[in-house]
Write an enzyme that holds these catalytic residues in place. Structure first.
Site, PDB file in Angstrom:
ATOM      1  N   GLU A  35       0.941  -1.444   0.028  1.00  0.00           N
ATOM      2  CA  GLU A  35       0.275  -0.033  -0.371  1.00  0.00           C
ATOM      3  C   GLU A  35       1.139   1.176  -0.517  1.00  0.00           C
ATOM      4  O   GLU A  35       0.291   2.562  -0.790  1.00  0.00           O
ATOM      5  CB  GLU A  35      -0.697   0.056   1.524  1.00  0.00           C
ATOM      6  CG  GLU A  35      -2.046  -0.933   1.483  1.00  0.00           C
ATOM      7  CD  GLU A  35      -3.120  -0.986   2.850  1.00  0.00           C
ATOM      8  OE1 GLU A  35      -3.943  -1.877   3.000  1.00  0.00           O
ATOM      9  OE2 GLU A  35      -1.689  -0.573   3.832  1.00  0.00           O
ATOM     10  N   ASP A 222     -12.157  -5.752  -0.181  1.00  0.00           N
ATOM     11  CA  ASP A 222     -13.270  -7.256   0.095  1.00  0.00           C
ATOM     12  C   ASP A 222     -14.442  -6.213   0.143  1.00  0.00           C
ATOM     13  O   ASP A 222     -15.133  -5.139   0.880  1.00  0.00           O
ATOM     14  CB  ASP A 222     -12.881  -7.526   0.161  1.00  0.00           C
ATOM     15  CG  ASP A 222     -12.363  -6.575   1.734  1.00  0.00           C
ATOM     16  OD1 ASP A 222     -12.773  -7.560   2.815  1.00  0.00           O
ATOM     17  OD2 ASP A 222     -10.947  -6.888   1.724  1.00  0.00           O
TER      18      ASP A 222
END
Length: 264
Positions: A35, A222
């Site tokens: 990230e 998700d």
């Protein structure tokens, strides 16, 4: 449930605590190297060769100048035994405390990926600013201790930032597990959560303790209440969603440049 509070009184206290001078030092706290890497490259940051952190910890710091801002990105690094990212609340809280002490930031940005609830309108790839943060897995069924366990806190108010960049706003719930037990689900519903992660509320706790404004920028990898297994969907979407997070974080920094926290 989060404790009741006086919104007006809270806003007045928050206004008193928010510096009016332009932001100079930004501290990004990012759990996973995957990230962080795009932002390190984007801002052309260098890895600190002489760590400001205690000897032996795996924590990593990148630093540099972007426009009028001094930017630090810190990551908890890799577990020294297993070699995986040190995700979760323990590493996040320790790193946040040490980074505030060493770097004295004007503003913390916890940027990262998250799960999202389709029942609250979240979709994969959405980027959110968290309005509030709380824990969903600190269950202490004793009066008042139960509220302490939830640990509900407000993020730094950023109405102008959200409007200008057209970012979604929702409540963030934090726990140390990637999956969701029935108890966790019940607690997240009580927290009115739109997004869930594994670090935010811990960072919020330390930031509040040391009186440093913090915002939480989360990109959805998700769908928590979806049909796909969470781990499978997370890994499938991680790289693409990280690119969306990188773009949003860059826009956030561009917006912040030259402004005070009260102008966000």
């Amino acid at each position: 449930m989060a404790p009741p509070h006086d919104d007006k009184a809270a806003a007045e206290v928050n206004d008193e605590q928010i510096p009016k001078r332009p932001i100079s030092n930004i501290l990004f706290i990012i759990a996973m190297q995957t990230e962080a890497s795009p932002l390190v490259d984007k801002f052309q940051l260098a890895e600190d060769p002489d760590s400001v952190f205690p000897k032996g910890v795996p924590w990593v710091r990148y630093y540099g100048k972007y426009k009028d801002l001094n930017i630090n990105i810190v990551c908890p690094g890799k577990d020294t035994v297993l070699g995986v990212d040190c995700v979760g609340t323990v590493s996040a809280s320790l790193l946040t405390y040490a980074s505030i002490q060493a770097l004295q930031p004007d503003l913390i940005i916890n940027a990262g990926t998250s799960g999202g609830f389709k029942a609250k309108g979240a979709s994969v790839g959405d980027v959110y600013l968290a309005s509030d943060v709380a824990f969903h897995d600190r269950r202490i069924p004793i009066p008042v201790f139960d509220l302490y366990g939830v640990g509900s806190r407000q993020a730094c108010s950023t109405p102008n930032l959200a409007e200008e960049l057209n970012l979604k706003v929702g409540k963030l719930s934090t726990g140390d597990s990637l999956d969701m037990s029935p108890h966790d689900e019940e607690a997240m519903v009580a927290n009115d959560a739109t997004i869930k992660d594994m670090e935010g509320a811990a960072i919020a706790y330390v930031a509040d303790l040391l009186k440093v404004p913090a915002i939480f920028l989360k990109a959805v990898t998700d769908i928590v209440d979806g049909d796909k297994p969470t781990a499978e969907e997370f890994l499938q979407n991680l790289l693409a969603v990280t690119a969306a997070l990188d773009l949003a974080a860059t826009k956030v920094v561009d917006f912040i440049n030259g402004k005070s926290c009260s102008e966000l």
